[in-house]
Design a protein around this motif. Structure first.
Motif, PDB file in Angstrom:
ATOM      1  N   ALA A 248       0.688  -1.208   0.155  1.00 39.80           N
ATOM      2  CA  ALA A 248      -0.337  -0.094  -0.141  1.00 39.80           C
ATOM      3  C   ALA A 248       0.679   1.164   0.240  1.00 39.80           C
ATOM      4  O   ALA A 248       0.436   2.093  -0.493  1.00 39.80           O
ATOM      5  CB  ALA A 248      -1.051  -0.148   1.463  1.00 39.80           C
ATOM      6  N   ILE A 249       2.009   1.213   0.844  1.00 37.44           N
ATOM      7  CA  ILE A 249       2.750   2.341   0.425  1.00 37.44           C
ATOM      8  C   ILE A 249       3.328   2.521  -0.017  1.00 37.44           C
ATOM      9  O   ILE A 249       3.256   4.147  -1.096  1.00 37.44           O
ATOM     10  CB  ILE A 249       3.907   1.949   2.187  1.00 37.44           C
ATOM     11  CG1 ILE A 249       3.317   2.961   3.316  1.00 37.44           C
ATOM     12  CG2 ILE A 249       5.178   3.396   1.896  1.00 37.44           C
ATOM     13  CD1 ILE A 249       4.000   1.838   4.118  1.00 37.44           C
ATOM     14  N   LYS A 250       3.700   1.656  -1.666  1.00 36.89           N
ATOM     15  CA  LYS A 250       4.300   1.496  -2.806  1.00 36.89           C
ATOM     16  C   LYS A 250       3.668   2.203  -3.730  1.00 36.89           C
ATOM     17  O   LYS A 250       3.647   3.255  -4.369  1.00 36.89           O
ATOM     18  CB  LYS A 250       5.101   0.525  -3.213  1.00 36.89           C
ATOM     19  CG  LYS A 250       6.149   0.015  -3.031  1.00 36.89           C
ATOM     20  CD  LYS A 250       6.196  -1.073  -4.002  1.00 36.89           C
ATOM     21  CE  LYS A 250       7.737  -2.320  -2.816  1.00 36.89           C
ATOM     22  NZ  LYS A 250       8.000  -3.526  -3.415  1.00 36.89           N
ATOM     23  N   ALA A 251       2.235   2.020  -3.609  1.00 34.71           N
ATOM     24  CA  ALA A 251       1.172   2.442  -4.509  1.00 34.71           C
ATOM     25  C   ALA A 251       0.642   4.003  -4.308  1.00 34.71           C
ATOM     26  O   ALA A 251       0.148   4.435  -4.277  1.00 34.71           O
ATOM     27  CB  ALA A 251      -0.045   1.817  -4.488  1.00 34.71           C
ATOM     28  N   LEU A 252       1.277   4.819  -2.354  1.00 38.10           N
ATOM     29  CA  LEU A 252       0.819   5.655  -2.715  1.00 38.10           C
ATOM     30  C   LEU A 252       1.547   7.253  -3.577  1.00 38.10           C
ATOM     31  O   LEU A 252       2.113   7.459  -4.105  1.00 38.10           O
ATOM     32  CB  LEU A 252       1.831   6.030  -1.005  1.00 38.10           C
ATOM     33  CG  LEU A 252       0.690   5.968   0.680  1.00 38.10           C
ATOM     34  CD1 LEU A 252       1.317   5.976   1.628  1.00 38.10           C
ATOM     35  CD2 LEU A 252      -0.212   6.403   0.459  1.00 38.10           C
ATOM     36  N   LYS A 253       0.424   8.025  -3.478  1.00 38.25           N
ATOM     37  CA  LYS A 253       0.960   9.225  -4.356  1.00 38.25           C
ATOM     38  C   LYS A 253       0.984  10.438  -3.383  1.00 38.25           C
ATOM     39  O   LYS A 253       0.881   9.998  -2.125  1.00 38.25           O
ATOM     40  CB  LYS A 253      -0.532   9.523  -4.868  1.00 38.25           C
ATOM     41  CG  LYS A 253      -0.353   8.422  -6.248  1.00 38.25           C
ATOM     42  CD  LYS A 253      -2.330   9.124  -7.211  1.00 38.25           C
ATOM     43  CE  LYS A 253      -2.519   7.798  -7.904  1.00 38.25           C
ATOM     44  NZ  LYS A 253      -3.994   7.306  -7.667  1.00 38.25           N
ATOM     45  N   GLY A 254       1.634  11.458  -3.844  1.00 39.10           N
ATOM     46  CA  GLY A 254       2.254  12.300  -3.196  1.00 39.10           C
ATOM     47  C   GLY A 254       3.618  12.406  -2.650  1.00 39.10           C
ATOM     48  O   GLY A 254       4.124  11.481  -3.186  1.00 39.10           O
ATOM     49  N   PRO A 255       4.353  12.982  -1.706  1.00 44.69           N
ATOM     50  CA  PRO A 255       5.342  13.204  -1.485  1.00 44.69           C
ATOM     51  C   PRO A 255       5.354  12.279  -1.123  1.00 44.69           C
ATOM     52  O   PRO A 255       5.163  10.852   0.400  1.00 44.69           O
ATOM     53  CB  PRO A 255       5.145  14.130   0.148  1.00 44.69           C
ATOM     54  CG  PRO A 255       4.166  13.542   0.483  1.00 44.69           C
ATOM     55  CD  PRO A 255       3.142  13.803  -0.773  1.00 44.69           C
TER      56      PRO A 255
END
Lengths: 294, 103
Positions: A248-255
């Motif tokens: 899920a962290i890999k797929a996060l957008k943003g900084p």
């Protein structure tokens, strides 16, 4: 040294394979009391034979009566339960602790209202009795009134703040009601009270992950890692959690965070596959395809 | 493990014993001179420190490799850790199961 859990398991196996001497039963019941596990079927089945045994001292005899009574109620074995209850009532006619068992007998028959009235009566007699208050919570939860259970449990925790079990129960109740913020608070409380218990870390991480949002997911990875660390990589639930959180962290957008690129996810998926290969080789292929780098 | 750690521990204890012995001697001497005792001399302090370090090192070497501190809870499954006897619910699917017969 053999661990206590292993001793319990050995005794359990012996009983299931037909051992029925009172010595084994006595040891088994002791272990169940000490480790606080739920083995109601075995306890009520075999414990009934122990009630009149000469092996038991005066103190243990009544402990066993109480234990067998609760176990019998748990398996709907009302005959044995009533038998225990009668003897206990004759021995301790004014005891609140026996009164609690009577209330539980009402619960086992599904007479929730009557049980509640009964508990109220007992509470009027001794208003600070923690066990009775906990039963009230359990009744509300068993009937499905989780909101009332939460209310009662909060009231209880106002006076007994150090009760770890109660915090855990409240956390579970909040999760059932999808009140994750409040649940997270309970699990934080639990982690401070029992930091060596991996389940607290795991549940807290699961709640954080479920709440979502970049910060929560990043935090959840930390707590999943703590759970993996505490279990020495043996807990699949913790490993799957760690793997999903890192994905899920890999797929996060943003900084991005410098820690986002850590190899934890790969390590977790490798360990998951290794565990499956050791314990269930038939499914290892399917799992491998599933947790493979996405 | 060679004989060195054993020697270290032994000499450490010898240092400590010797320090005790010299303190007693020193006090006796002071008593004879009629001077007040207000602390041990520097050599004895040094002996104590050396002895302690030697004992500590030898003991650590002899006890074998240090293991990480580990929680013993991981041999318990979540169901076991999550069971709270005081909150036990009697309203479960067991109600629908046939009662187990006792032989």
């Amino acid at each position: 040294m053999v661990s206590k859990t292993q001793t319990l398991k050995d005794l359990e196996d012996a009983l299931e394979n037909g051992a029925s001497d009172t010595g084994t039963i006595q040891k088994f019941l002791r272990m169940v009391r000490e480790l606080r596990v739920r083995r109601s079927e075995l306890v009520s089945q075999h414990g009934a034979k122990l009630l009149n045994s000469r092996l038991l001292g005066e103190e243990e005899r009544w402990l066993v009566h109480e234990q067998v009574c609760v176990a019998a109620l748990d398996c709907q074995d009302l005959e044995v339960a009533v038998q225990c209850l009668k003897k206990l009532k004759a021995k301790f006619p004014t005891s609140i602790r026996v009164g609690r068992l009577r209330g539980m007998a009402l619960e086992a028959q599904g007479k929730w209202e009557e049980a509640l009235v009964h508990y109220e009566k007992l509470l009027a007699e001794s208003p600070a009795n923690a066990n009775i208050m906990k039963r009230k919570v359990a009744v509300e939860r068993a009937r499905g009134n989780t909101h009332k259970a939460i209310e009662a449990l909060n009231e209880y925790l106002d006076s007994f703040m150090s009760d770890v079990d109660a915090w855990a129960e409240l956390g579970d109740l909040y999760v059932e009601n999808l009140m994750y913020k409040q649940a997270a608070f309970c699990f934080e409380e639990l982690i401070t009270a029992a930091p060596h218990n991996y389940l607290n870390h795991l549940k807290y991480a699961e709640v954080l992950y479920t709440m979502g949002g970049a910060e929560n997911v990043r935090n959840s990875r930390k707590y999943f890692s703590a759970a993996v660390d505490l279990t020495g990589g043996d807990s699949l639930r913790a490993l799957y959690g760690l793997w999903t959180a890192t994905s899920a962290i890999k797929a996060l957008k943003g900084p991005k965070d410098p820690e986002d690129e850590s190899p934890l996810g790969d390590l977790a998926s490798k360990q998951i596959v290794a565990l499956y290969k050791a314990g269930c080789p038939a499914k290892a292929k399917i799992v491998e395809a599933c947790v493979e780098d996405r | 493990m060679g004989p060195l750690p054993k020697f270290g521990t032994f000499s450490g204890f010898a240092f400590l014993c010797y320090a005790a012995y010299s303190t007693v001697n020193y006090r006796n001497e002071l008593k004879m001179k009629g001077v007040e005792f207000d602390g041990v001399p520097f050599e004895v302090l040094l002996q104590c420190i050396l002895g302690t370090i030697a004992c500590l090192w030898g003991g650590l070497q002899m006890s074998g490799e240090l293991l990480p501190i580990k929680s013993e809870m991981n041999d318990q499954c979540p169901e076991q850790l999550d069971f709270r006897g005081d909150f036990i619910s009697l309203n479960h699917r067991g109600i629908c199961l046939p009662p187990k017969s006792i032989e």
